[in-house]
Each structure stands twice: as C-alpha cells, then as structure tokens.
Design a protein around this motif. Structure first.
Motif, short mmCIF file in Angstrom:
data_model
loop_
_atom_site.label_atom_id
_atom_site.label_comp_id
_atom_site.label_asym_id
_atom_site.label_seq_id
_atom_site.Cartn_x
_atom_site.Cartn_y
_atom_site.Cartn_z
N ASN A 158 0.79 -1.23 0.00
CA ASN A 158 0.00 0.00 0.00
C ASN A 158 0.82 1.27 0.00
OD1 ASN A 158 -2.54 -1.08 -0.17
ND2 ASN A 158 -3.08 -0.76 1.98
N GLU A 159 1.64 1.47 1.06
CA GLU A 159 2.27 2.77 1.18
C GLU A 159 3.43 2.76 2.17
OE1 GLU A 159 -1.37 3.22 2.68
OE2 GLU A 159 -0.36 2.22 4.35
N VAL A 160 4.24 3.82 2.02
CA VAL A 160 5.25 4.18 2.99
C VAL A 160 4.82 5.52 3.58
CG1 VAL A 160 7.68 4.78 3.35
CG2 VAL A 160 7.06 3.01 1.68
N VAL A 161 4.82 5.61 4.91
CA VAL A 161 4.35 6.82 5.59
C VAL A 161 5.44 7.35 6.50
CG1 VAL A 161 2.63 7.81 7.15
CG2 VAL A 161 1.96 6.02 5.53
N LEU A 162 5.70 8.64 6.40
CA LEU A 162 6.52 9.34 7.38
C LEU A 162 5.61 10.33 8.09
CD1 LEU A 162 8.59 8.49 5.03
CD2 LEU A 162 10.12 10.12 6.13
N GLU A 163 5.56 10.29 9.41
CA GLU A 163 4.65 11.15 10.13
C GLU A 163 5.28 11.66 11.41
OE1 GLU A 163 1.17 8.90 10.84
OE2 GLU A 163 2.23 7.22 11.77
N LYS A 164 4.70 12.72 11.93
CA LYS A 164 5.21 13.32 13.14
C LYS A 164 5.10 12.37 14.32
CE LYS A 164 0.82 15.44 14.52
NZ LYS A 164 0.11 16.71 14.81
N ARG A 165 6.01 12.52 15.27
CA ARG A 165 5.93 11.75 16.50
C ARG A 165 5.23 12.52 17.61
NH1 ARG A 165 11.02 10.99 20.33
NH2 ARG A 165 10.42 13.18 20.62
N ASP A 166 5.44 13.84 17.63
CA ASP A 166 4.98 14.66 18.74
C ASP A 166 3.63 15.30 18.43
OD1 ASP A 166 7.40 14.10 20.02
OD2 ASP A 166 8.39 15.81 19.03
N PRO A 167 2.61 15.06 19.25
CA PRO A 167 1.30 15.70 19.04
C PRO A 167 1.42 17.22 19.10
CG PRO A 167 1.16 13.92 20.67
CD PRO A 167 2.61 14.16 20.42
N GLY A 168 0.64 17.89 18.28
CA GLY A 168 0.63 19.34 18.31
C GLY A 168 1.74 20.01 17.54
N LEU A 173 9.90 17.94 6.18
CA LEU A 173 10.42 16.87 5.34
C LEU A 173 10.84 17.43 3.99
CD1 LEU A 173 7.60 14.27 6.09
CD2 LEU A 173 9.88 14.31 7.10
N GLU A 174 12.08 17.23 3.64
CA GLU A 174 12.59 17.66 2.33
C GLU A 174 12.46 16.50 1.35
OE1 GLU A 174 16.36 20.30 1.34
OE2 GLU A 174 16.94 18.21 1.66
N VAL A 175 11.80 16.76 0.22
CA VAL A 175 11.51 15.71 -0.76
C VAL A 175 12.39 15.88 -2.00
CG1 VAL A 175 9.74 14.75 -2.27
CG2 VAL A 175 9.16 15.43 0.07
N TRP A 176 13.00 14.80 -2.41
CA TRP A 176 13.82 14.74 -3.61
C TRP A 176 13.15 13.82 -4.62
CZ3 TRP A 176 19.25 16.43 -3.60
CH2 TRP A 176 19.63 17.04 -2.40
N ARG A 248 12.60 17.88 15.34
CA ARG A 248 11.69 16.86 15.86
C ARG A 248 11.78 15.60 15.00
NH1 ARG A 248 8.42 21.52 15.69
NH2 ARG A 248 8.16 22.48 17.74
N PRO A 249 11.77 14.44 15.62
CA PRO A 249 11.87 13.19 14.85
C PRO A 249 10.57 12.85 14.13
CG PRO A 249 11.56 12.70 17.16
CD PRO A 249 11.70 14.20 17.07
N ALA A 250 10.67 11.91 13.23
CA ALA A 250 9.51 11.40 12.50
C ALA A 250 9.47 9.89 12.64
CB ALA A 250 9.58 11.79 11.03
N LEU A 251 8.29 9.34 12.48
CA LEU A 251 8.11 7.90 12.50
C LEU A 251 7.90 7.40 11.07
CD1 LEU A 251 5.63 7.61 15.50
CD2 LEU A 251 8.07 7.07 15.53
N ALA A 252 8.53 6.31 10.72
CA ALA A 252 8.33 5.70 9.40
C ALA A 252 7.55 4.40 9.58
CB ALA A 252 9.67 5.42 8.73
N ALA A 253 6.57 4.20 8.71
CA ALA A 253 5.76 2.97 8.75
C ALA A 253 5.52 2.50 7.32
CB ALA A 253 4.43 3.21 9.45
N THR A 260 10.60 2.42 11.81
CA THR A 260 11.72 2.97 12.55
C THR A 260 11.47 4.43 12.88
OG1 THR A 260 14.15 3.19 12.51
CG2 THR A 260 12.97 3.72 10.48
N MET A 261 12.27 4.95 13.79
CA MET A 261 12.28 6.38 14.12
C MET A 261 13.35 7.06 13.27
SD MET A 261 10.94 8.58 16.44
CE MET A 261 10.61 7.66 17.94
N LEU A 262 13.01 8.24 12.75
CA LEU A 262 13.94 9.00 11.93
C LEU A 262 14.28 10.31 12.63
CD1 LEU A 262 12.09 8.50 8.54
CD2 LEU A 262 14.15 7.30 9.28
N HIS A 263 15.57 10.61 12.68
CA HIS A 263 16.04 11.84 13.31
C HIS A 263 16.56 12.81 12.25
CE1 HIS A 263 15.66 10.16 17.38
NE2 HIS A 263 16.05 9.03 16.82
#
Length: 300
Positions: A158-168, A173-176, A248-253, A260-263
């Motif tokens: 289906n997909e690869v998702v990068l999303e915020k870890r911290d609410p609020g 994210l820089e896209v190439w 702030r880190p991001a979560l990858a799913a 994993t967690m991304l820093h």
C-alpha cells in the motif's frame, strides 16, 4: 496435492471458524497445510504451526480476515511470487474479494488454476541514516544528502508513511525526486503510495483514487501547513527521497507496520519494489464497479 498457507486474523472468531473449516477441507482433499503458530494454536491445531513463514514452499496463501491480514500475507509471501487469495471477514475488505460462504469452492478453483491472478505494484523503502557525530543538531540541515549510511529495507503493497511523533507539532520533510530537490513540506506527515494503496491512507488524506493495475507512485501530504497541498502522481520508476530536516523526529511505517524512528538528517528512499504482489481474483468486476460497491456509491 498442493501446499497451502492459511493466514488468519487470530482475534476474530469468524476468521478462526472459517479457517478451521478450510483446514479440515484441505486435509480431506490431501493437501498440505501450514499456519502461523498463533493462528494454529487458536484453532486447536498447534501441529500446523510453521516455525518460519517465509520461502516458496506453498502453492497458494489464503488470507482470512480483513485488509490488514492481506497486507501481512503479502509481506510474508510476495517476494516468493506466491499468489494470495483474500477471504473477507473484516469491514471494508477492499483487497479481500471473496466471502466466507464461498471458501472451499473458491480455494478449490484457485488450486485448479480456474481463477485469475492480478499483479500489483509494490513499494520498497530504504532507510539511510545520517553519518557522523551530532545527528539531530540543527547544523545537520546543511549536510550533504549523500553523506548517509544505508540501513534497513522495507517492502509494502500500500504505502510508505513518514509522520510526526509529537502531538501538536509538524515535521519538516525535504523531498527529492530522482536526485533533484522538489519541495520542503511542513506537515503532519507524507504518504508515498502505490495504486493499490490509493484507496487506503492516501484516500483519507485527499489523494486521488488510482486504478490498481496502473503503474505509478503517488506522493500525498497529510495536513500540510503550506499553500501547495496537492498529491503528485509520478512515473513508477521515480526515486523519491524524503529527508527529515526538523529537530523533531519522524516515524516511518510501511503498510501500517511501524518501521523505525527518523532523526534529523535521516532519509527514506522510496522506489518501486523489485517484485510484484500476486492477488487471486475472480475477474468478474471492473475496478470502478468494485469501487462503487465497496464505498456504497449509489445511482441517482
């Protein structure tokens, strides 16, 4: 005689009941059956529990559950080219074409080669960690994007998702695209989906619905804090790089599985997977008819 892997939703009574009926029928027909250890124990057949659910020893995989069970099934067998037949005991069941009442007849037809197989594009996500000391510092924003080290590789239907870890808070994210910087997104997250995944998370984020047999990659921001909020429909061989540039880190799913967690400075490179998922289908309904049925669309 065929080898069949049965993958069931172990927490749904209807899935376990249907799986028990299927296992009994398969064994009565002389076929070899294996299951995951949890499902096998849940139906009282621990002897069927396979120690390792990988490889190419099966002729068919039968997924009994919902779309989540289907995604788990493809994660297990797609790389070996094993077709997956989906039986719907879930809710929407977009990937699961067949119903429990058809179970043994459908599996018999699949084993006899009487059903079609649809090949679906998959995505591959390669995580690249920022090299060197000081990862997570603001100074990493100016680091050479090639100064990274490859680590894990994940594959999904289906997909690869990068999303915020911290609410609020948003994540930056820089896209190439094929090595060229396209844009920097300040958003709750970013989705890179296949055509099959266009009716999953990407749809709820405002992405376009794409026919599942189409070849493309779709990039869709989640709640972007910027004027450009459109999805991008890209050629299937596009290499999409996403780098975390915020502190702030991001979560990858991948397909709902936490990866994993991304820093700061870490990247995910998303490409077309080197193999395709094989989905057993009756072939009786066009994409728009299935879409209409699953989403309850009515004629005027």
């Amino acid at each position: 005689m065929s080898g069949v892997l049965v993958i069931a939703h172990a927490e749904r009574a209807e899935a376990l009941t249907a799986s028990t009926r299927l296992v009994d029928w398969l064994e009565s027909e002389g076929h070899t059956v294996e299951m995951g250890r949890v499902e096998a124990a849940a139906i009282g057949r621990p002897d069927l529990g396979a120690s390792e659910l990988t490889g190419s020893v099966w002729d068919l995989a039968v997924s009994v559950g919902g779309d989540g069970t289907m995604l788990r099934s493809f994660d297990l067998v797609a790389s070996a080219g094993i077709p997956v037949l989906g039986v719907n005991v879930g809710h929407l069941g977009y990937l699961t074409e067949f119903e429990p009442g058809q179970l043994t007849e459908t599996v018999a037809a699949a084993l006899a080669g009487a059903l079609g197989v649809s090949e679906r594009m998959m995505v591959s996500a390669r995580v690249r960690r920022a090299a060197g000391e000081g990862r997570g510092d603001a100074g990493d924003h100016d680091r050479d994007p090639q100064d990274t080290e490859d680590t894990d590789v994940w594959t999904g239907l289906n997909e690869v998702v990068l999303e915020k870890r911290d609410p609020g808070h948003t994540v930056r994210l820089e896209v190439w695209l094929d090595g060229d910087v396209f844009a920097t997104y300040a958003a709750d997250g970013l989705i890179v989906s296949t055509p099959t995944g266009s009716t999953a998370y990407s749809l709820s984020a405002g992405g376009a619905v794409v026919a599942p047999t189409h070849s493309s990659l779709q990039v869709t921001p989640v709640a972007p804090h910027m004027l450009f909020d459109r999805s991008l429909l890209l050629p299937p061989d596009t290499e999409i790089g996403v780098r975390v540039i915020s502190e702030r880190p991001a979560l990858a799913a991948v397909d709902g599985r936490s990866a994993t967690m991304l820093h700061t400075g870490d990247e995910v490179v998303v490409t077309r997977a080197p193999y395709e998922a094989r989905l057993v289908t009756a072939g009786g309904g066009s994409f728009h008819r299935v879409l209409k049925h699953k989403f309850g669309l009515k004629d005027r």
